[in-house]
Scaffold this motif. Structure first.
Motif, mmCIF file in Angstrom:
data_model
loop_
_atom_site.group_PDB
_atom_site.id
_atom_site.type_symbol
_atom_site.label_atom_id
_atom_site.label_comp_id
_atom_site.label_asym_id
_atom_site.label_seq_id
_atom_site.Cartn_x
_atom_site.Cartn_y
_atom_site.Cartn_z
ATOM 1 N N GLN A 96 32.750 29.247 42.154
ATOM 2 C CA GLN A 96 33.817 29.963 41.478
ATOM 3 C C GLN A 96 33.391 30.512 40.128
ATOM 4 O OE1 GLN A 96 36.094 30.733 43.270
ATOM 5 N NE2 GLN A 96 35.473 29.338 44.877
ATOM 6 N N GLN A 98 31.678 32.873 39.848
ATOM 7 C CA GLN A 98 31.680 34.308 40.077
ATOM 8 C C GLN A 98 33.033 34.923 39.745
ATOM 9 O OE1 GLN A 98 28.862 35.747 40.935
ATOM 10 N NE2 GLN A 98 27.836 33.769 41.089
ATOM 11 N N LEU A 99 34.083 34.116 39.605
ATOM 12 C CA LEU A 99 35.435 34.652 39.467
ATOM 13 C C LEU A 99 36.016 34.282 38.112
ATOM 14 C CD1 LEU A 99 36.749 33.722 42.995
ATOM 15 C CD2 LEU A 99 35.865 35.913 42.224
ATOM 16 N N ASN A 100 36.183 35.268 37.266
ATOM 17 C CA ASN A 100 36.730 35.013 35.944
ATOM 18 C C ASN A 100 38.192 34.601 35.991
ATOM 19 O OD1 ASN A 100 34.299 35.746 34.759
ATOM 20 N ND2 ASN A 100 34.856 37.916 34.687
ATOM 21 N N TRP A 515 32.992 46.970 49.349
ATOM 22 C CA TRP A 515 33.714 45.736 49.032
ATOM 23 C C TRP A 515 34.371 45.147 50.273
ATOM 24 C CZ3 TRP A 515 38.848 45.108 50.043
ATOM 25 C CH2 TRP A 515 39.624 46.257 50.219
ATOM 26 N N ARG A 519 33.589 41.664 52.169
ATOM 27 C CA ARG A 519 34.691 40.741 52.430
ATOM 28 C C ARG A 519 34.653 40.246 53.867
ATOM 29 N NH1 ARG A 519 39.718 41.324 54.880
ATOM 30 N NH2 ARG A 519 41.418 40.038 54.010
ATOM 31 N N ALA A 541 30.400 33.026 47.871
ATOM 32 C CA ALA A 541 31.440 33.512 46.953
ATOM 33 C C ALA A 541 31.120 34.911 46.444
ATOM 34 C CB ALA A 541 31.593 32.541 45.784
ATOM 35 N N GLU A 542 29.832 35.234 46.326
ATOM 36 C CA GLU A 542 29.445 36.551 45.824
ATOM 37 C C GLU A 542 29.924 37.664 46.745
ATOM 38 O OE1 GLU A 542 25.248 36.510 45.289
ATOM 39 O OE2 GLU A 542 25.261 34.639 44.143
ATOM 40 N N GLN A 545 33.755 38.292 45.901
ATOM 41 C CA GLN A 545 34.143 38.710 44.558
ATOM 42 C C GLN A 545 34.582 40.171 44.496
ATOM 43 O OE1 GLN A 545 31.037 38.458 41.672
ATOM 44 N NE2 GLN A 545 32.391 38.828 39.920
ATOM 45 N N GLN A 549 38.271 41.721 43.170
ATOM 46 C CA GLN A 549 38.365 42.688 42.078
ATOM 47 C C GLN A 549 39.228 43.875 42.483
ATOM 48 O OE1 GLN A 549 34.233 43.472 41.294
ATOM 49 N NE2 GLN A 549 34.006 41.731 39.895
ATOM 50 N N GLU A 552 43.480 41.275 43.837
ATOM 51 C CA GLU A 552 43.425 39.892 43.362
ATOM 52 C C GLU A 552 44.361 38.964 44.121
ATOM 53 O OE1 GLU A 552 46.617 40.359 39.657
ATOM 54 O OE2 GLU A 552 44.487 40.037 39.250
ATOM 55 N N LEU A 561 37.643 31.219 49.727
ATOM 56 C CA LEU A 561 36.988 30.702 48.523
ATOM 57 C C LEU A 561 37.466 29.286 48.207
ATOM 58 C CD1 LEU A 561 36.852 33.709 46.035
ATOM 59 C CD2 LEU A 561 34.929 32.468 47.023
#
Length: 692
Positions: A96, A98-100, A515, A519, A541-542, A545, A549, A552, A561
Motif C-alpha cells: 500500500q 503505492q497508494l497515497n 490503466w 487493472r 499493487a503497482e 494504482q 488514480q 478512487e 488491494l
C-alpha cells in the motif's frame, strides 16, 4: 502477455465467472516467490511473473485460537473475485505504499470501524426496451419454430422436468443415490418437486441427519448436462449434483469434490445468469440479487443476438414504415463485422483463465454490435494450434489458433459453421458440417485419407479434423476439438506444470487504456494465483494504482488491494481498503466479509457481531455468519442468544461438527446438561461415521 512460472500443487482451470467459495487458511499457505516486470505501451503490453512457490508462516495472530474458532467458516462470497484472508511473510515492502490515499490517522481508523452503506447499484437501464421472444413469433414464425429446437432455447427450465433424452429407467433419474465418503446425496422427484438430499448415516445405516433442499430451476438444455438451482429469498444457489445426459447418471457438479463443505451454498451470480438465462430481474441493492419474479424471460431468446426489440416492433407496425428495412433498428447479423458476430458468441462461450468486468460495467451490459472487450477483459492462454483441449470453454481460443482462422483474414467465426437458429438433426449433421467445410475447401479431392477410412465415417470432415475431445474438468462430458488439425490429433498434455502463460484475448475492439489493461491484469493475476493456492506478490499493487488514480471508488480494485494487504500481514491497510470498497455495491458484500474476518480474528466482538448481522441481512441463510455470531454473543455474555444462533447455524448446515462440538461445550459450561447430552450423542455418531 503474462508469463507465470511456478509448480502448482494441482492443475485445473480457473473459472472466475463460476461462483465458488473458499475456506480461509489458518496458519500457512503457498505463495509465489515472484518478480514482476511490467511494460506498458501502445503496441505491446506485458507483465511477466517468474518464480516458484513456497510455504510461509502467517503473521502473528493467524494461528487457530479460541477467538477465531469459526474463522474457517467465513466463506467469502465470490460476487467479484476470490478474497484471501491469511497472512504470509512480511519481508516485502508494504504494497500500500503505492497508494497515497491510505491513511493511518485517527479519523481514518475511526471511519474504518463504521459499517459502510453502499451506493445504489446501477441496474439494466434499457429493460423497458425488451419485448420478449413471444412477440417475435407473429412475424417470424419459421425462425421461432427452428429456435425451439435449439439447445439454447432451453437454457433454463423448472426443476421438475424429466430430461427429454432419458434412456435409462425413469427411477434412475427420479430416485437416485450419489455416495460420498462420509455422507451421501440423494435425488427425489415426487409430486412435481425436485429435491436433493444430504444424508449422513451411522454404522447401522440409520440417518444421523437428513437435509432436504427443494430445487427451483434446472440449468442447461440437457444435451450434455443439467445443473440445479434453488432460490433463497433474492439469492440463488447451485446444487452439488448434476445430471449428465451423455452418461445418463447423476454425479457431482464441476468444481465440487466428494463431501464438499459448500454443499448447497454455491452462490449464483450475474455472470452465471447473464449466459444461462434469458433476462433476470436485477436489484438496486447490488449484483447477484434477483427479486420477484426472478426472470423477465427464463430462457435465452431472440433479443440476446438481435438486441432489444421494442423499437423494431414499433417500426414494423407503423403505417409509414420504411419497407426497405435500412432504418429498421433491429440488429441484423449480416450487417455486423466478423468480429462483432464472433463477440455475440464469445459473450458466453469464452471465459478464459480470468474474465474481468471493465470498470463501470455490469454483466448485463453487452448488446449486439459490441465487441467483447467493450465490456470485459479476458485473460487466457496465448493462441496456438497445439493448444490443449482441456477445459469447459476453449473453443474460441482453439479456433483462433487454427490454420483455417489464420488463413481467413479474420473472417472465420462461430457463425461460419453454426446456424444461430437451429442445430442440425443427427441424420443431417455430417452433411451439414461437410457443406460448411466445402464453402472454403471447394473440393475434397485432395483429402489424403484412404477411401475405406472415409467411407467408415460416412465421408465426414469433422470426424477426422474436429473429433470429440475429452474434458478433464467436467466428468462425463466431451466436446468438439476446434483446432481443426490437418491430421488426427493425439491427446494433448496441456501446459507444462511449471509455466502458465496468460494474454489478453484479442478482438477488433478499441484497445483498452493502459490503466484499465493493468487493472485487469492485477485483478486477474490475483484471482488466478488464488485459485492455484498461492499468495500474490506485493508488487501486484503497482498494477492497480493507475486504476485508482482514475477512479478512487473502484470497489473491485480496492477489494483486491485489501486482500493483497491482508495476505502480507498489513491489517490496517486492509481494513481501510475494505471499508472503502464496501461503499461500492459491486464489492459491498465481499468487502464486509473481509472486514468481519479482520475484526473476528482480532477479538472485536461487538464490531464483529454488527458486521455479521449486516451480512445476514444480505444472506440470511449463511451458516458461517450465524456461527460467528454465536461465538461473538457468547463472548459478550449473551449465552442464550449464542445457543440460538449456533442452533440456527446447525439447522442450516447439520454437517458442521465444529459448530456442534462448540455448542456441546457451551451447554455444559452453562449447566444445560440435558441439551448437551442430546447434542453430544449426535456428535459421537458423526465422529464415528467420519472415522470409519
Amino acid at each position: 502477455m503474462v508469463t507465470i512460472h511456478f509448480r502448482p500443487a494441482s492443475r485445473h482451470r480457473n473459472f472466475l465467472r463460476r461462483l465458488t467459495a473458499m475456506h480461509l487458511p489458518q496458519c500457512t499457505r503457498r505463495t509465489a516467490d515472484l518478480q514482476v516486470d511490467c511494460i506498458s505501451g501502445t503496441s505491446q503490453r506485458t507483465c511477466a511473473i517468474i518464480g516458484r512457490s513456497r510455504n510461509v508462516a502467517g503473521p502473528p495472530g493467524s494461528q487457530s485460537t479460541h477467538r477465531c474458532r469459526f474463522r474457517f467458516l467465513l466463506l467469502f462470497p465470490l460476487l467479484l473475485l476470490p478474497l484471501a484472508a491469511s497472512g504470509c511473510s512480511s519481508e516485502h515492502p508494504d504494497p500500500q505504499s503505492q497508494l497515497n490515499s491510505v491513511s493511518t490517522t485517527a479519523d481514518a481508523v475511526a471511519e474504518s470501524t463504521r459499517i459502510p452503506v453502499p451506493d445504489t447499484w446501477r441496474t439494466v437501464s434499457d429493460h423497458d426496451q425488451f419485448v420478449g421472444s413471444q412477440a417475435c413469433r407473429d412475424c417470424h414464425s419459421e425462425q421461432s419454430e427452428q429456435w425451439q429446437s435449439h439447445p439454447m432455447s432451453h437454457s433454463m427450465a423448472a426443476a421438475d422436468q424429466i430430461p427429454f433424452d432419458l434412456s435409462v429407467d425413469v427411477a434412475d433419474f427420479t430416485d437416485a443415490v450419489i455416495p460420498g465418503s462420509t455422507r451421501d446425496y440423494e435425488v427425489s422427484l415426487q409430486n412435481g418437486s425436485m429435491t436433493h438430499i444430504d444424508v449422513m448415516r451411522d454404522a447401522s445405516a440409520a440417518p444421523i441427519y437428513s437435509q432436504r433442499m427443494q430445487m427451483d430451476y434446472s440449468v442447461g438444455s440437457g444435451r450434455r448436462a443439467l445443473a440445479y438451482l434453488r432460490r433463497e429469498g433474492e439469492l440463488l444457489f447451485q446444487s452439488p449434483l448434476n445430471w449428465y445426459s451423455q452418461q445418463q447418471c447423476w454425479d457431482l457438479a464441476p468444481g465440487y469434490r466428494v463431501d464438499d463443505p459448500r454443499r448447497f451454498r454455491r452462490r449464483i451470480t450475474d455472470d452465471c445468469l447473464s449466459c444461462h438465462a434469458g433476462r433476470p430481474v436485477t436489484s438496486e441493492l447490488g449484483p447477484g440479487r434477483y427479486p420477484d419474479p426472478v426472470f423477465h424471460e427464463l430462457t435465452i431468446g431472440c433479443e440476446r443476438c438481435h438486441g432489444p426489440g421494442k423499437a423494431h416492433v414499433e417500426f414494423q407496425r407503423a403505417s409509414v414504415a420504411d419497407q426497405n428495412g435500412d432504418s429498421d433498428p433491429i440488429v441484423r447479423l449480416s450487417a455486423l463485422t466478423a468480429s462483432q458476430r464472433e463477440s455475440l458468441c464469445l459473450q458466453c462461450h469464452l471465459t478464459g483463465e480470468a474474465r474481468i468486468l471493465r470498470h463501470g460495467h455490469t454483466e448485463f451490459d453487452f448488446r449486439p454490435g459490441m465487441h467483447l472487450s467493450d465490456v470485459w477483459s479476458v485473460l487466457d492462454h496465448p493462441l496456438n494450434s497445439a493448444q490443449s483441449t482441456d477445459g469447459l470453454v476453449t473453443h474460441a481460443a482453439q479456433l483462433r489458433g487454427s490454420h483455417c482462422f489464420q488463413q481467413s483474414n479474420g473472417q472465420l467465426s462461430c457463425l461460419s459453421c453454426h446456424d444461430p437458429h437451429r442445430v442440425p438433426a443427427e441424420n443431417e449433421r455430417i452433411d451439414f458440417f461437410r457443406q460448411r467445410c466445402l464453402q472454403c475447401h471447394q473440393s475434397d479431392d485432395h483429402c489424403s485419407a484412404a477411401a475405406a477410412s472415409r467411407n467408415a465415417e460416412q465421408n465426414s470432415c469433422i470426424a477426422c479434423h474436429m473429433p470429440p475431445a475429452g474434458n478433464n474438468t467436467a466428468a462425463h462430458v466431451s466436446q468438439t476439438d476446434h483446432r481443426i488439425l490437418r491430421f488426427p490429433a493425439t491427446p494433448s498434455a496441456g501446459s507444462p506444470l511449471d509455466k502458465l502463460q496468460l494474454a489478453q484475448f484479442p478482438d477488433a475492439g478499441e484497445p483498452l487504456p493502459d490503466w484499465e489493461h493493468q487493472r485487469a491484469l492485477g485483478i486477474g493475476l490475483f484471482a488466478v494465483l488464488m485459485k492455484q493456492g498461492k499468495a500474490s506478490p506485493p508488487q501486484l499493487a503497482e498494477l492497480l494504482q493507475p486504476a485508482l488514480q482514475q477512479h478512487e471508488d473502484d470497489g473491485v480494485a480496492l477489494a483486491t488491494l485489501a486482500a493483497l494487504s491482508l495476505q502480507h500481514g498489513r491489517t490496517t491497510s486492509a481494513r481501510q481498503l475494505f471499508t472503502r470498497a464496501a461503499k461500492d455495491p459491486q464489492a459491498h458484500e465481499s468487502a464486509l466479509a473481509g472486514l468481519l474476518d479482520i475484526t473476528y480474528n482480532e477479538g472485536s466482538w461487538q464490531q464483529s457481531l454488527d458486521l455479521a448481522d449486516t451480512l445476514l441481512r444480505l444472506d440470511p441463510g449463511h451458516p458461517g455468519y450465524h456461527a460467528i455470531r454465536a461465538d461473538c454473543l457468547q463472548q459478550l455474555g449473551r449465552v442464550d442468544d449464542a445457543v440460538k444462533a449456533a442452533e440456527t447455524a446447525l439447522r442450516l448446515d447439520p454437517s458442521r461438527m465444529e459448530i456442534l462440538s462448540w455448542l456441546v461445550q457451551i451447554c455444559r459450561v452453562n449447566h444445560m446438561d440435558q441439551r448437551a447430552d442430546q447434542l453430544e450423542s449426535i456428535l459421537r455418531r458423526m465422529q464415528q461415521a467420519t472415522s470409519e
